[in-house]
Design a protein around this motif. Sequence first.
Motif, PDB file in Angstrom:
ATOM      1  N   ASN A 198      -4.726  -1.244  -5.527  1.00  0.00           N
ATOM      2  CA  ASN A 198      -3.411  -1.387  -6.135  1.00  0.00           C
ATOM      3  C   ASN A 198      -2.560  -0.192  -5.724  1.00  0.00           C
ATOM      4  OD1 ASN A 198      -1.486  -2.507  -8.132  1.00  0.00           O
ATOM      5  ND2 ASN A 198      -1.917  -0.612  -9.227  1.00  0.00           N
ATOM      6  N   GLY A 199      -1.561  -0.442  -4.888  1.00  0.00           N
ATOM      7  CA  GLY A 199      -0.604   0.602  -4.498  1.00  0.00           C
ATOM      8  C   GLY A 199       0.671   0.378  -5.292  1.00  0.00           C
ATOM      9  N   GLU A 200       1.061   1.352  -6.104  1.00  0.00           N
ATOM     10  CA  GLU A 200       2.108   1.079  -7.088  1.00  0.00           C
ATOM     11  C   GLU A 200       3.169   2.170  -7.171  1.00  0.00           C
ATOM     12  OE1 GLU A 200       1.399   2.135 -11.214  1.00  0.00           O
ATOM     13  OE2 GLU A 200      -0.763   2.050 -10.773  1.00  0.00           O
ATOM     14  N   THR A 201       4.263   1.780  -7.826  1.00  0.00           N
ATOM     15  CA  THR A 201       5.337   2.697  -8.222  1.00  0.00           C
ATOM     16  C   THR A 201       5.994   3.349  -7.011  1.00  0.00           C
ATOM     17  OG1 THR A 201       3.832   3.182 -10.073  1.00  0.00           O
ATOM     18  CG2 THR A 201       5.957   4.280 -10.093  1.00  0.00           C
ATOM     19  N   PHE A 202       6.146   2.579  -5.947  1.00  0.00           N
ATOM     20  CA  PHE A 202       6.817   3.097  -4.756  1.00  0.00           C
ATOM     21  C   PHE A 202       8.316   2.843  -4.843  1.00  0.00           C
ATOM     22  CE2 PHE A 202       2.527   2.023  -3.052  1.00  0.00           C
ATOM     23  CZ  PHE A 202       2.137   3.322  -2.775  1.00  0.00           C
ATOM     24  N   TYR A 203       9.107   3.869  -4.637  1.00  0.00           N
ATOM     25  CA  TYR A 203      10.554   3.688  -4.617  1.00  0.00           C
ATOM     26  C   TYR A 203      11.134   3.869  -3.219  1.00  0.00           C
ATOM     27  CZ  TYR A 203       9.655   8.542  -6.112  1.00  0.00           C
ATOM     28  OH  TYR A 203       9.146   9.811  -6.258  1.00  0.00           O
ATOM     29  N   TYR A 204      10.257   4.079  -2.228  1.00  0.00           N
ATOM     30  CA  TYR A 204      10.629   4.022  -0.812  1.00  0.00           C
ATOM     31  C   TYR A 204       9.847   2.885  -0.161  1.00  0.00           C
ATOM     32  CZ  TYR A 204      12.697   8.735  -0.990  1.00  0.00           C
ATOM     33  OH  TYR A 204      13.479   9.829  -1.280  1.00  0.00           O
ATOM     34  N   TYR A 205      10.535   2.025   0.582  1.00  0.00           N
ATOM     35  CA  TYR A 205       9.841   0.963   1.299  1.00  0.00           C
ATOM     36  C   TYR A 205       8.849   1.543   2.295  1.00  0.00           C
ATOM     37  CZ  TYR A 205       8.817  -2.363   4.966  1.00  0.00           C
ATOM     38  OH  TYR A 205       8.157  -3.124   5.892  1.00  0.00           O
ATOM     39  N   GLU A 206       9.273   2.562   3.031  1.00  0.00           N
ATOM     40  CA  GLU A 206       8.415   3.068   4.100  1.00  0.00           C
ATOM     41  C   GLU A 206       7.137   3.703   3.549  1.00  0.00           C
ATOM     42  OE1 GLU A 206       8.583   5.833   8.149  1.00  0.00           O
ATOM     43  OE2 GLU A 206      10.373   5.643   6.891  1.00  0.00           O
ATOM     44  N   GLU A 207       7.220   4.350   2.401  1.00  0.00           N
ATOM     45  CA  GLU A 207       6.008   4.903   1.797  1.00  0.00           C
ATOM     46  C   GLU A 207       5.056   3.774   1.396  1.00  0.00           C
ATOM     47  OE1 GLU A 207       4.789   8.407  -1.318  1.00  0.00           O
ATOM     48  OE2 GLU A 207       6.425   7.089  -1.907  1.00  0.00           O
ATOM     49  N   ALA A 208       5.615   2.693   0.866  1.00  0.00           N
ATOM     50  CA  ALA A 208       4.794   1.538   0.512  1.00  0.00           C
ATOM     51  C   ALA A 208       4.142   0.931   1.751  1.00  0.00           C
ATOM     52  CB  ALA A 208       5.648   0.494  -0.203  1.00  0.00           C
ATOM     53  N   LEU A 209       4.884   0.917   2.848  1.00  0.00           N
ATOM     54  CA  LEU A 209       4.338   0.385   4.100  1.00  0.00           C
ATOM     55  C   LEU A 209       3.178   1.243   4.601  1.00  0.00           C
ATOM     56  CD1 LEU A 209       4.392  -1.566   6.487  1.00  0.00           C
ATOM     57  CD2 LEU A 209       6.179  -0.138   7.516  1.00  0.00           C
ATOM     58  N   ILE A 210       3.322   2.544   4.508  1.00  0.00           N
ATOM     59  CA  ILE A 210       2.215   3.431   4.898  1.00  0.00           C
ATOM     60  C   ILE A 210       0.984   3.130   4.047  1.00  0.00           C
ATOM     61  CG2 ILE A 210       1.427   5.834   4.931  1.00  0.00           C
ATOM     62  CD1 ILE A 210       4.338   6.626   5.612  1.00  0.00           C
ATOM     63  N   ALA A 211       1.208   2.943   2.750  1.00  0.00           N
ATOM     64  CA  ALA A 211       0.095   2.605   1.863  1.00  0.00           C
ATOM     65  C   ALA A 211      -0.587   1.324   2.312  1.00  0.00           C
ATOM     66  CB  ALA A 211       0.605   2.467   0.432  1.00  0.00           C
ATOM     67  N   LEU A 212       0.198   0.295   2.603  1.00  0.00           N
ATOM     68  CA  LEU A 212      -0.368  -0.969   3.043  1.00  0.00           C
ATOM     69  C   LEU A 212      -1.171  -0.792   4.331  1.00  0.00           C
ATOM     70  CD1 LEU A 212      -0.713  -4.035   2.932  1.00  0.00           C
ATOM     71  CD2 LEU A 212       1.514  -4.253   4.064  1.00  0.00           C
ATOM     72  N   GLU A 213      -0.628  -0.070   5.273  1.00  0.00           N
ATOM     73  CA  GLU A 213      -1.317   0.137   6.555  1.00  0.00           C
ATOM     74  C   GLU A 213      -2.663   0.827   6.357  1.00  0.00           C
ATOM     75  OE1 GLU A 213       2.698   0.503   9.367  1.00  0.00           O
ATOM     76  OE2 GLU A 213       1.655   2.313   8.686  1.00  0.00           O
ATOM     77  N   GLU A 214      -2.712   1.814   5.480  1.00  0.00           N
ATOM     78  CA  GLU A 214      -3.967   2.529   5.256  1.00  0.00           C
ATOM     79  C   GLU A 214      -4.972   1.665   4.495  1.00  0.00           C
ATOM     80  OE1 GLU A 214      -4.825   5.450   6.675  1.00  0.00           O
ATOM     81  OE2 GLU A 214      -2.923   5.115   7.729  1.00  0.00           O
ATOM     82  N   ILE A 215      -4.505   0.838   3.596  1.00  0.00           N
ATOM     83  CA  ILE A 215      -5.394  -0.094   2.902  1.00  0.00           C
ATOM     84  C   ILE A 215      -6.002  -1.079   3.899  1.00  0.00           C
ATOM     85  CG2 ILE A 215      -5.498  -1.966   1.200  1.00  0.00           C
ATOM     86  CD1 ILE A 215      -3.179  -0.467  -0.280  1.00  0.00           C
ATOM     87  N   GLN A 216      -5.168  -1.590   4.791  1.00  0.00           N
ATOM     88  CA  GLN A 216      -5.640  -2.562   5.776  1.00  0.00           C
ATOM     89  C   GLN A 216      -6.653  -1.954   6.743  1.00  0.00           C
ATOM     90  OE1 GLN A 216      -1.711  -3.813   7.123  1.00  0.00           O
ATOM     91  NE2 GLN A 216      -1.921  -5.768   6.033  1.00  0.00           N
ATOM     92  N   LYS A 217      -6.538  -0.662   7.019  1.00  0.00           N
ATOM     93  CA  LYS A 217      -7.528  -0.008   7.879  1.00  0.00           C
ATOM     94  C   LYS A 217      -8.922  -0.048   7.271  1.00  0.00           C
ATOM     95  CE  LYS A 217      -4.324   3.232  10.133  1.00  0.00           C
ATOM     96  NZ  LYS A 217      -3.908   4.657  10.262  1.00  0.00           N
TER      97      LYS A 217
END
Length: 349
Positions: A149-168
Amino acid sequence: MKRSLEQRLYEGTVIVGEGYLFELERRGYLQAGSFVPEVALEHPDVLKQTYRDYMNAGSDVVLAFTYNAHREKMRIIGKEDQLEPLNRNAIRLAKEVAKEHPTEEALVAGNISNTNIFDPEDPASKDTVRNMFAEMISWCKEEGVDFINGETFYYYEEALIALEEIQKQDLPAVITFAMMGENILRDGYTVEEGSRLLSEKGALVVGMNCFRGPNTMQPYLEKIRENVGGYVAGLPIPYRTSEEHPTFFNLPDGGCSCHLPLETTFPTALDPLYHNRYELAEWAKQAKDIGLNYIGLCCGASPAMLRAVAEAVGVNTINSKYSPDMEKHFLFGQDETLKNHNVAYRTKA
């Protein structure tokens, strides 16, 4: 066998209890301000009971309490050496509680969140954030969580980094935004655009959590649902935010007669500003009606509030046997064995 998050989403609504941060501060085991979950090491029994209370109130997920347990927060409080033990213990405790569910083992989610150091103009900050997420997610993977669960992101790009690292790490991802008062993400994306992009890039669930109550989150959840083909999450705070005050950061004091030591009611004087459980239940019905799949509450929520949300969407929780029933109340009950002189007095009480 324990169903996966994707299976549960396909088959119906998933209920998710968050809000540990405020709940543990309210119980006296977490410091408001720094908001670091040291309780995972200092009082593991308290954290386990909190996990248990939310699961028994209807949560399908035991969310490991590692919100703010990242390297930057631990640096601020001078305890970076406790970073990995804290993260691992929070997950292990969550797994222990998840196994207690009497009908189907609860899911266990690892948790990463806003770092508060991400700067869209600073490439070095992006690398730092990526490394922070990578180490936390690697511990989640090693400890055997069901999803992140990646949460409470107020920057899109920070959320994208989170998604990329989860997918790795080949784990399912739930990514939710927390929108500030400008009604847009801080790097210029609308929340529905950011959600759509993350969904298209492979996030299993996208949506919103925290900062906003039902009144000021619901219009944006509707926009997200209209723009996203996949699963959508909504986890508001249980406070009466408004168009004038869309987040809980600047809510007025609601008639407080004392001197508040802080500039705002956030975070320790929000008590008069709660929605009651019936209002939250009405929101949950609306959320399900528009097609939200992953429904819960965030900071400020109590287990009783979560139970009302779960029951509103048709879930009979472990602790539904303790749901309100006034039938035998000495003043307001209808049981024929109650004393008439008390029942007759109810309008004067």
